[in-house]
Design an enzyme around this catalytic site. Structure first.
Site, PDB file in Angstrom:
ATOM      1  N   GLU A 153      21.375  24.070  -7.609  1.00 49.26           N
ATOM      2  CA  GLU A 153      22.391  24.782  -6.841  1.00 49.26           C
ATOM      3  C   GLU A 153      22.524  26.246  -7.241  1.00 49.26           C
ATOM      4  O   GLU A 153      23.621  26.740  -7.498  1.00 49.26           O
ATOM      5  CB  GLU A 153      23.733  24.064  -6.950  1.00 49.26           C
ATOM      6  CG  GLU A 153      24.577  24.227  -5.691  1.00 49.26           C
ATOM      7  CD  GLU A 153      25.696  23.214  -5.586  1.00 49.26           C
ATOM      8  OE1 GLU A 153      26.855  23.640  -5.570  1.00 49.26           O
ATOM      9  OE2 GLU A 153      25.400  21.999  -5.536  1.00 49.26           O
ATOM     10  N   HIS A 157      21.638  31.600  -3.843  1.00 45.26           N
ATOM     11  CA  HIS A 157      21.992  32.979  -4.222  1.00 45.26           C
ATOM     12  C   HIS A 157      20.778  33.891  -4.345  1.00 45.26           C
ATOM     13  O   HIS A 157      20.939  35.116  -4.347  1.00 45.26           O
ATOM     14  CB  HIS A 157      22.690  32.999  -5.585  1.00 45.26           C
ATOM     15  CG  HIS A 157      23.896  32.126  -5.691  1.00 45.26           C
ATOM     16  ND1 HIS A 157      24.822  31.987  -4.687  1.00 45.26           N
ATOM     17  CD2 HIS A 157      24.342  31.340  -6.726  1.00 45.26           C
ATOM     18  CE1 HIS A 157      25.786  31.161  -5.080  1.00 45.26           C
ATOM     19  NE2 HIS A 157      25.507  30.758  -6.297  1.00 45.26           N
TER      20      HIS A 157
END
Length: 288
Positions: A153, A157
């Site tokens: 996760e 970004h």
């Protein structure tokens, strides 16, 4: 494993700098236990009241699923890209028997917190655990020094998935594997960014970047990795995550829209795996 000079890479976006710095997302109770992921809830009974213990387990189980796909790791070396507080690194050491785990993060504050959190482990086993500053697009390691690369996760970004894929392929040893868990759009429809920004604050403020899962699978293939596979695990992520969020946020508020965009087939959660091809066998080593 050898570390080289810090490679040049993209600077942090303001939202990443704030979220993982002064805001310290790892300290938010919604990410119980210091992990920062939505969790894998397949082995948790969602019909029972959810406690912090179940929440922590969901996050550990996501790491276990990723590590299982990157392994076996017994006696080998692993790199986590975007390690945050380093809880996944500690879990890997505790349960998977690697010789070395390196947690790498772009945010200096996160690394300071990770080193403080795991100070005892770093003191007792300095040869098995390290935390290093670096970006997904500019890893400060020599070629072919890891048996496995994982990322949990964080890829949502990364500014440049092609650079991340190239660096992953570079630092993997021949025969090494990569396993990435993150959320991506289900297709490359041009309006996905606008749709997500209208529903989820993390896309509106630039913390998360809307890209199709094929952006990463194609980047891995272009970098020379083989056996590239993307598996949807959304059915085991979104419902449990939404149920946990319901303890704090009402339906219709933006955090609850993660389930909504999944149900509308805009966003999904994936596990992406690949491997660096093994080195060709020398003719003299051919079995007779």
């Amino acid at each position: 494993m050898a570390e080289g000079a810090q490679k040049s890479g993209p600077t942090m976006s303001p939202s990443v700098r704030e979220t993982y710095g002064p805001a310290d997302l790892s300290g938010d109770p919604v990410f119980a236990g210091g992990f920062i992921n939505f969790g894998l809830w397949s082995d948790i009974d969602l019909g029972l009241p959810l406690r912090e213990a179940e929440r922590v387990r969901s996050q550990e189980d996501l790491y276990r699923h990723v590590l299982d796909c990157a392994g076996p790791l017994d006696g080998l070396s692993a790199l986590e890209v975007g390690c945050g507080l380093g809880m996944g690194c500690a879990l890997a050491l505790r349960e998977y028997g690697p010789a070395l785990v390196v947690g790498m993060d772009i945010h200096p504050q996160q690394l300071r917190r990770a080193r403080a959190t795991h100070a005892d482990l770093l003191r007792r086993q300095p040869e098995r655990l390290r935390f290093t500053h670096g970006s997904a697009e500019g890893m400060p390691f020599t070629d072919g020094c890891f048996d496995a690369v994982i990322s949990v996760e964080a890829a949502q970004h990364f500014p440049d998935l092609s650079a991340f894929a190239a660096e992953t392929a570079r630092v993997l040893r021949p025969g090494g594997r990569v396993a990435v868990a993150s959320f991506f759009t289900v297709d490359d429809a041009p309006d996905r960014q606008a749709q997500l920004a209208g529903l989820l604050a993390t896309y509106a403020n630039g913390l998360d970047i809307a890209r199709p899962v094929t952006a990463l699978t194609e980047a891995f293939t272009a970098a020379g990795l083989t056996g590239v596979r993307a598996e949807s695990i959304g059915q085991h992520v979104w419902h449990g995550w939404d149920l946990w969020l319901s303890r704090r946020w009402a339906a219709g508020t933006w955090p609850r829209n993660f389930l909504r965009v999944y149900q509308q087939r805009i966003l999904d959660y994936y596990l992406i795996t690949a491997e660096r091809p093994a080195a060709p066998t020398e003719k003299g080593d051919q079995p007779t």
